[in-house]
Motif scaffolding. Structure first.
Motif, PDB file in Angstrom:
ATOM      1  N   GLY A  85       0.850  -1.256  -0.032  1.00  0.00           N
ATOM      2  CA  GLY A  85      -0.027  -0.118  -0.047  1.00  0.00           C
ATOM      3  C   GLY A  85       0.962   1.559   0.048  1.00  0.00           C
ATOM      4  N   ILE A  86       0.214   2.364   0.437  1.00  0.00           N
ATOM      5  CA  ILE A  86       0.760   3.805   0.276  1.00  0.00           C
ATOM      6  C   ILE A  86       0.175   4.696   1.081  1.00  0.00           C
ATOM      7  N   LYS A  87       1.072   5.601   1.764  1.00  0.00           N
ATOM      8  CA  LYS A  87       0.410   6.569   2.623  1.00  0.00           C
ATOM      9  C   LYS A  87       0.893   8.008   1.430  1.00  0.00           C
ATOM     10  N   ASP A  88      -0.458   8.725   1.259  1.00  0.00           N
ATOM     11  CA  ASP A  88      -0.432   9.576   0.390  1.00  0.00           C
ATOM     12  C   ASP A  88      -0.506  10.908   0.929  1.00  0.00           C
ATOM     13  N   SER A  89       0.610  11.657   1.476  1.00  0.00           N
ATOM     14  CA  SER A  89       0.672  12.744   2.253  1.00  0.00           C
ATOM     15  C   SER A  89       1.089  14.065   1.426  1.00  0.00           C
ATOM     16  N   SER A  90       0.699  13.800   0.210  1.00  0.00           N
ATOM     17  CA  SER A  90       0.807  14.902  -1.143  1.00  0.00           C
ATOM     18  C   SER A  90      -0.151  16.221  -0.516  1.00  0.00           C
ATOM     19  N   GLY A  91      -1.299  15.989  -0.041  1.00  0.00           N
ATOM     20  CA  GLY A  91      -2.116  17.143   0.334  1.00  0.00           C
ATOM     21  C   GLY A  91      -2.868  17.083  -0.916  1.00  0.00           C
ATOM     22  N   ASP A  92      -2.941  16.382  -1.962  1.00  0.00           N
ATOM     23  CA  ASP A  92      -3.521  16.483  -3.363  1.00  0.00           C
ATOM     24  C   ASP A  92      -4.421  15.383  -3.413  1.00  0.00           C
ATOM     25  N   TRP A  93      -5.819  15.811  -3.330  1.00  0.00           N
ATOM     26  CA  TRP A  93      -6.895  14.642  -3.408  1.00  0.00           C
ATOM     27  C   TRP A  93      -6.710  14.089  -4.722  1.00  0.00           C
ATOM     28  N   ASN A  94      -6.619  14.841  -5.736  1.00  0.00           N
ATOM     29  CA  ASN A  94      -6.597  14.067  -7.028  1.00  0.00           C
ATOM     30  C   ASN A  94      -5.446  13.024  -7.286  1.00  0.00           C
ATOM     31  N   ASN A  95      -4.290  13.245  -6.579  1.00  0.00           N
ATOM     32  CA  ASN A  95      -3.114  12.466  -6.651  1.00  0.00           C
ATOM     33  C   ASN A  95      -3.760  11.008  -5.913  1.00  0.00           C
ATOM     34  N   THR A  96      -4.312  11.247  -4.693  1.00  0.00           N
ATOM     35  CA  THR A  96      -4.893   9.940  -4.098  1.00  0.00           C
ATOM     36  C   THR A  96      -6.103   9.242  -4.814  1.00  0.00           C
ATOM     37  N   LYS A  97      -6.957   9.972  -5.506  1.00  0.00           N
ATOM     38  CA  LYS A  97      -7.954   9.496  -6.205  1.00  0.00           C
ATOM     39  C   LYS A  97      -7.158   8.923  -7.424  1.00  0.00           C
ATOM     40  N   ALA A  98      -6.288   9.413  -8.103  1.00  0.00           N
ATOM     41  CA  ALA A  98      -5.729   8.522  -9.092  1.00  0.00           C
ATOM     42  C   ALA A  98      -4.871   7.306  -8.593  1.00  0.00           C
ATOM     43  N   VAL A  99      -4.441   7.136  -7.378  1.00  0.00           N
ATOM     44  CA  VAL A  99      -3.690   6.054  -7.098  1.00  0.00           C
ATOM     45  C   VAL A  99      -4.867   4.906  -6.740  1.00  0.00           C
ATOM     46  N   LEU A 100      -6.115   5.465  -6.173  1.00  0.00           N
ATOM     47  CA  LEU A 100      -6.912   4.674  -5.813  1.00  0.00           C
ATOM     48  C   LEU A 100      -7.579   4.022  -7.008  1.00  0.00           C
ATOM     49  N   GLU A 101      -7.655   4.695  -8.173  1.00  0.00           N
ATOM     50  CA  GLU A 101      -8.518   4.154  -9.461  1.00  0.00           C
ATOM     51  C   GLU A 101      -7.477   3.259  -9.965  1.00  0.00           C
ATOM     52  N   ALA A 102      -6.300   3.323  -9.669  1.00  0.00           N
ATOM     53  CA  ALA A 102      -5.348   2.702 -10.598  1.00  0.00           C
ATOM     54  C   ALA A 102      -4.982   1.059  -9.666  1.00  0.00           C
ATOM     55  N   PHE A 103      -5.107   1.227  -8.387  1.00  0.00           N
ATOM     56  CA  PHE A 103      -4.630   0.050  -7.706  1.00  0.00           C
ATOM     57  C   PHE A 103      -5.733  -0.545  -6.615  1.00  0.00           C
ATOM     58  N   ALA A 104      -6.390   0.063  -6.170  1.00  0.00           N
ATOM     59  CA  ALA A 104      -7.180  -0.111  -5.097  1.00  0.00           C
ATOM     60  C   ALA A 104      -8.073  -1.381  -5.087  1.00  0.00           C
TER      61      ALA A 104
END
Length: 306
Positions: A168-187
């Protein structure tokens, strides 16, 4: 080997220091017990743990103390990512040996503008040198601090080579669009995506995420865990708004000194306010403002050892 994925709310546990700036084992264990009692897992040696001000030996000693105290290692995700490859291997091997459910791994952050190829080789070397099928790595994406982003292309390559190990990953970018992209690709494949702040917890859960790993889980663990556990209820948006208000109270202050001052105040234990240089404690004016803002929200830390 089947190892349950870590889910829920985790705290990057703040590290208490004594008068000589040595890690204070007793306070550390007590705080971790309080967090555990509030449903929160332990991402010890994260950013807010002052991990990069701790030696490898200090981290290993503190982790051993937690295990010896009987705290559940399955919900521990100690930070093991260092600039030194061999330090990362040593810490990761130690965490696996102690039965930790996973490790949270920063990229090597001193050299900037490194390529995905270089990062792939780094993470690959850690996996191969640890050489244990129980190792579960949660990547730590925090470009505002590390300045070394973890791209979706890199995640894809690591998952192809190490599908059981890279968990998994912890996304501390503060950018929801990045988190969403990771979710869509791998969750959907079981890759656990943790938001780096409870501000995104509800959105992350609604999009199939695993939870959050948040600084303010150090001081507000119960309500954050409650939202994770009840995010499908009708009052989840109101819960999220309340969490956001507490989080916002910390935004105008250095986070680590602010968290430690909050614990010091509610535990009536001034020693908790100590930080290791180069960090410094809050000024008297900052303390008054932070504590006043928290009081105005009706904030409390029930059950904290006093």
């Amino acid at each position: 080997m089947s190892i349950p994925p870590i889910k829920g709310v985790l705290s990057p546990v703040v590290t208490p220091f004594d008068s000589n700036l040595r890690p204070d084992i007793d306070r550390f264990v007590r705080h971790c017990r309080w967090l555990e009692a509030n449903g929160v897992g332990l991402a010890v040696f994260g950013t807010n743990s002052e991990a990069n001000s701790l030696s490898v030996e200090e981290r290993m000693m503190l982790l051993g103390a937690l295990i010896d105290s009987g705290i559940d290692s399955a919900r521990m995700m100690p930070g093991t990512g260092c600039c030194s490859l061999t330090d990362s291997v040593q810490l990761s091997r130690h965490a696996v040996k102690l039965g930790c459910g996973g490790v949270l791994m920063l990229p090597p952050f001193y050299y900037k503008q490194v390529s995905d190829e270089g990062l792939y080789r780094y993470f690959s070397e850690v996996v191969e040198r640890v050489g244990d099928t129980r190792l579960r790595i949660y990547l730590y994406h925090i470009p505002p601090v590390s300045q070394i982003p973890i791209s979706t292309a890199l995640i894809e390559r690591l998952l192809k080579k190490y599908p059981q190990t890279v968990a998994g990953i912890k996304d501390s970018s503060g950018d929801w669009n990045n988190t969403k992209a990771v979710l869509e690709a791998f969750a959907s494949a079981g890759f656990g995506v943790f938001a780096g702040s409870e501000t995104f917890l509800l959105a992350n859960m609604r999009a199939g995420g695993a939870g959050c790993i948040s600084a303010t889980a150090n001081v507000n663990p119960g309500p954050i865990h409650r939202l994770y556990a009840t995010w499908e209820r009708d009052d989840s948006d109101a819960q999220q708004a309340n969490l956001n208000a507490v989080r916002a109270a910390f935004h105008n202050f250095p986070m680590i000194p602010g968290l430690k001052q909050t614990i010091a105040h509610w535990s009536k234990d001034r020693t908790w306010s100590k930080v290791r240089p180069p960090l410094v404690e809050l000024t008297d004016a900052q303390k008054a403002k932070l504590l006043g803002d928290l009081d105005a929200l009706g904030f409390d830390m029930p059950g904290l050892v006093r």
